[in-house]
Design a protein around this motif. Structure first.
Motif, mmCIF file in Angstrom:
data_model
loop_
_atom_site.group_PDB
_atom_site.id
_atom_site.type_symbol
_atom_site.label_atom_id
_atom_site.label_comp_id
_atom_site.label_asym_id
_atom_site.label_seq_id
_atom_site.Cartn_x
_atom_site.Cartn_y
_atom_site.Cartn_z
ATOM 1 N N ALA A 100 41.560 74.596 9.838
ATOM 2 C CA ALA A 100 40.694 75.735 10.147
ATOM 3 C C ALA A 100 39.799 76.082 8.964
ATOM 4 O O ALA A 100 38.609 76.371 9.127
ATOM 5 C CB ALA A 100 41.537 76.944 10.550
ATOM 6 N N TYR A 101 40.362 76.025 7.766
ATOM 7 C CA TYR A 101 39.584 76.340 6.568
ATOM 8 C C TYR A 101 38.509 75.283 6.319
ATOM 9 O O TYR A 101 37.346 75.599 6.063
ATOM 10 C CB TYR A 101 40.526 76.440 5.369
ATOM 11 C CG TYR A 101 39.831 76.633 4.043
ATOM 12 C CD1 TYR A 101 39.023 77.739 3.806
ATOM 13 C CD2 TYR A 101 39.995 75.708 3.013
ATOM 14 C CE1 TYR A 101 38.397 77.917 2.583
ATOM 15 C CE2 TYR A 101 39.376 75.871 1.793
ATOM 16 C CZ TYR A 101 38.579 76.981 1.585
ATOM 17 O OH TYR A 101 37.956 77.148 0.379
ATOM 18 N N ALA A 102 38.891 74.005 6.426
ATOM 19 C CA ALA A 102 37.920 72.924 6.219
ATOM 20 C C ALA A 102 36.809 72.976 7.264
ATOM 21 O O ALA A 102 35.629 72.739 6.957
ATOM 22 C CB ALA A 102 38.630 71.572 6.257
ATOM 23 N N LEU A 103 37.169 73.293 8.501
ATOM 24 C CA LEU A 103 36.169 73.380 9.565
ATOM 25 C C LEU A 103 35.197 74.535 9.306
ATOM 26 O O LEU A 103 33.991 74.409 9.555
ATOM 27 C CB LEU A 103 36.864 73.572 10.911
ATOM 28 C CG LEU A 103 35.965 73.556 12.161
ATOM 29 C CD1 LEU A 103 35.218 72.233 12.269
ATOM 30 C CD2 LEU A 103 36.795 73.822 13.413
ATOM 31 N N ASP A 129 41.873 81.920 14.337
ATOM 32 C CA ASP A 129 42.495 80.667 14.777
ATOM 33 C C ASP A 129 43.813 80.418 14.048
ATOM 34 O O ASP A 129 44.786 79.926 14.637
ATOM 35 C CB ASP A 129 41.536 79.493 14.538
ATOM 36 C CG ASP A 129 40.387 79.467 15.538
ATOM 37 O OD1 ASP A 129 40.542 80.051 16.629
ATOM 38 O OD2 ASP A 129 39.338 78.880 15.214
ATOM 39 N N ILE A 130 43.843 80.762 12.747
ATOM 40 C CA ILE A 130 45.063 80.566 11.974
ATOM 41 C C ILE A 130 46.138 81.570 12.398
ATOM 42 O O ILE A 130 47.293 81.202 12.661
ATOM 43 C CB ILE A 130 44.754 80.708 10.465
ATOM 44 C CG1 ILE A 130 43.887 79.530 9.984
ATOM 45 C CG2 ILE A 130 46.052 80.784 9.660
ATOM 46 C CD1 ILE A 130 43.415 79.660 8.557
ATOM 47 N N LYS A 131 45.757 82.835 12.475
ATOM 48 C CA LYS A 131 46.734 83.891 12.792
ATOM 49 C C LYS A 131 47.351 83.709 14.175
ATOM 50 O O LYS A 131 48.520 84.020 14.399
ATOM 51 C CB LYS A 131 46.058 85.258 12.696
ATOM 52 C CG LYS A 131 45.711 85.663 11.266
ATOM 53 C CD LYS A 131 44.950 86.982 11.227
ATOM 54 C CE LYS A 131 44.577 87.350 9.809
ATOM 55 N NZ LYS A 131 43.762 88.586 9.747
ATOM 56 N N GLN A 132 46.543 83.193 15.122
ATOM 57 C CA GLN A 132 47.037 83.041 16.488
ATOM 58 C C GLN A 132 47.600 81.649 16.758
ATOM 59 O O GLN A 132 47.966 81.335 17.892
ATOM 60 C CB GLN A 132 45.909 83.361 17.470
ATOM 61 C CG GLN A 132 45.455 84.824 17.377
ATOM 62 C CD GLN A 132 44.255 85.134 18.236
ATOM 63 O OE1 GLN A 132 43.962 84.408 19.188
ATOM 64 N NE2 GLN A 132 43.546 86.209 17.916
ATOM 65 N N GLY A 133 47.676 80.825 15.706
ATOM 66 C CA GLY A 133 48.322 79.533 15.821
ATOM 67 C C GLY A 133 47.527 78.487 16.578
ATOM 68 O O GLY A 133 48.085 77.472 17.011
ATOM 69 N N CYS A 159 33.665 82.683 9.815
ATOM 70 C CA CYS A 159 34.819 82.914 8.948
ATOM 71 C C CYS A 159 35.890 83.735 9.660
ATOM 72 O O CYS A 159 37.089 83.421 9.583
ATOM 73 C CB CYS A 159 34.373 83.631 7.669
ATOM 74 S SG CYS A 159 33.327 82.638 6.580
ATOM 75 N N VAL A 160 35.457 84.782 10.353
ATOM 76 C CA VAL A 160 36.404 85.632 11.072
ATOM 77 C C VAL A 160 37.097 84.834 12.173
ATOM 78 O O VAL A 160 38.304 84.980 12.410
ATOM 79 C CB VAL A 160 35.684 86.863 11.646
ATOM 80 C CG1 VAL A 160 36.598 87.644 12.587
ATOM 81 C CG2 VAL A 160 35.197 87.766 10.518
ATOM 82 N N ALA A 161 36.346 83.972 12.849
ATOM 83 C CA ALA A 161 36.939 83.150 13.905
ATOM 84 C C ALA A 161 37.979 82.186 13.331
ATOM 85 O O ALA A 161 39.037 81.961 13.940
ATOM 86 C CB ALA A 161 35.842 82.371 14.628
ATOM 87 N N ALA A 162 37.698 81.631 12.138
ATOM 88 C CA ALA A 162 38.660 80.722 11.507
ATOM 89 C C ALA A 162 39.952 81.471 11.157
ATOM 90 O O ALA A 162 41.056 80.945 11.349
ATOM 91 C CB ALA A 162 38.044 80.108 10.251
#
Length: 339
Positions: free
Chosen positions: A326-329, A315-319, A309-312
């Motif tokens: 990212a959420y679905a994954l 991934d969003i914050k850093q584009g 979850c933290v990695a997702a």
């Protein structure tokens, strides 16, 4: 001044009311209740329309001054109610307007009660807020804790001739949140649903009451743990209608997983299950759910789930990934962990 102190002033006919009040905070129902109690202290019966001046979302410092300095017609005092006045509520209040309003507050006459009513929480840096605070006129209405909301529901149920089981009260708060406006609506539904039955139980709450977004996220995690990905994706489809932001839903998912990780760590450290709720700041119902969920997997599982979850989120914050992808994954990877 706390809202309880304000209620005590409003309910005591011998107590002197201030000339200025600034009401703000997230608990809107109790804020409106404060107004309901103040009106009969200020306005003569039948004279409400003559001796109350009210504006909603508008009003200048000059209008405020003129309203306050107009003598009451038939009441002891005039009630001047400004809801969300621009000089306090606007995203960027005009500097001159804010200055004039703030400078007027200390001189508000005793022939009026000026109430500045702000929906939501005020910005304490605003000129008008600072001026009101110096007068001791600021009354915050913070949201109830889950414990306070559950006790409130129990008392309200008794007024309706019902006994609300503690587990049912906790579950209702966990599902619907702590807004008393929403909780009162759900309680009225429960009273109608149970008919002549004197008691409202957990099964009644589960049958008729709405689930908050957070409660639905917890259910989705349960379905993933149980190896029911189809049910989990169905719950997620419902969530997408309630909260269209994948970033927001991912934050709730991360919180749910983190609670399970923390609960499992406390249990593994020897903490009795009954003490986990207090350690995590959860209601009794939420604590029971967290403990049950945590016990279904070892700490290593929850550590890995939290890392996903933290990695997702990163991934969003850093584009690196699109929000929805990212959420679905993250959900898919959690489902594979539970397989």
């Amino acid at each position: 001044m706390t809202y309880r102190e304000l209620f005590a002033l409003a309910d005591d006919p011998a107590a002197a009311l201030p000339c200025v009040l600034l009401l703000h905070g997230e608990e809107e129902y109790v804020k409106e209740e404060a107004l309901r109690r103040l009106r009969p202290r200020v306005l003569a019966p039948g004279m409400e329309s003559l001796d109350e001046f009210a504006l909603d979302g508008q009003g200048t410092a000059q209008q405020m001054r003129e309203a306050c300095e107009t003598p009451p017609f038939a009441s002891e005092r005039r009630l001047v109610l400004l809801r969300d006045p621009p000089f306090l509520a606007a995203a960027r209040p005009a500097e001159e307007e804010a200055r004039r309003a703030a400078e007027y507050l200390p001189g508000a006459p005793g022939s009026c009660l000026l109430v500045l009513y702000l929906r939501g929480t005020a910005d304490a840096r605003r000129r008008v807020f600072t001026a009101a605070d110096k007068l001791g006129a600021v009354v915050p209405f913070p949201p109830f804790s889950q414990e306070e909301a559950a006790r409130y529901l129990t008392r309200e149920a008794q007024k309706e001739g019902k006994t609300l089981q503690r587990a049912a009260a906790d579950a209702l708060v966990e599902r619907a949140g702590v807004s008393l406006t929403l909780l009162r609506g759900e309680l009225h539904k429960l009273c109608a649903f149970t008919g002549d039955r004197p008691e409202i139980g957990l099964s009644d709450v589960e049958a008729v009451c709405v689930r908050s977004t957070q409660a639905s996220v917890f259910r989705m995690v349960d379905e993933l743990l149980a190896g029911r990905p189809a049910d989990a994706y169905h719950t997620e489809a419902e969530l997408s209608y309630a909260d269209r932001s994948p970033v927001g839903r991912l934050a709730l998912l991360t919180r749910a997983v983190r609670l399970s990780y923390d609960a499992r760590a406390l249990l593994d450290g020897g903490m009795p299950p009954r003490d986990v709720g207090a350690a995590l700041g959860l209601s009794r119902y939420a604590a029971d759910m967290a403990v049950q969920k945590a016990r279904r997997r070892p700490l290593a599982y929850w550590r890995q789930a939290l890392a996903l979850c933290v990695a997702a989120e990163a991934d969003i914050k850093q584009g690196r990934m699109d929000d929805d992808f990212a959420y679905a994954l993250a959900i898919a990877r959690l489902g594979s962990l539970g397989a």
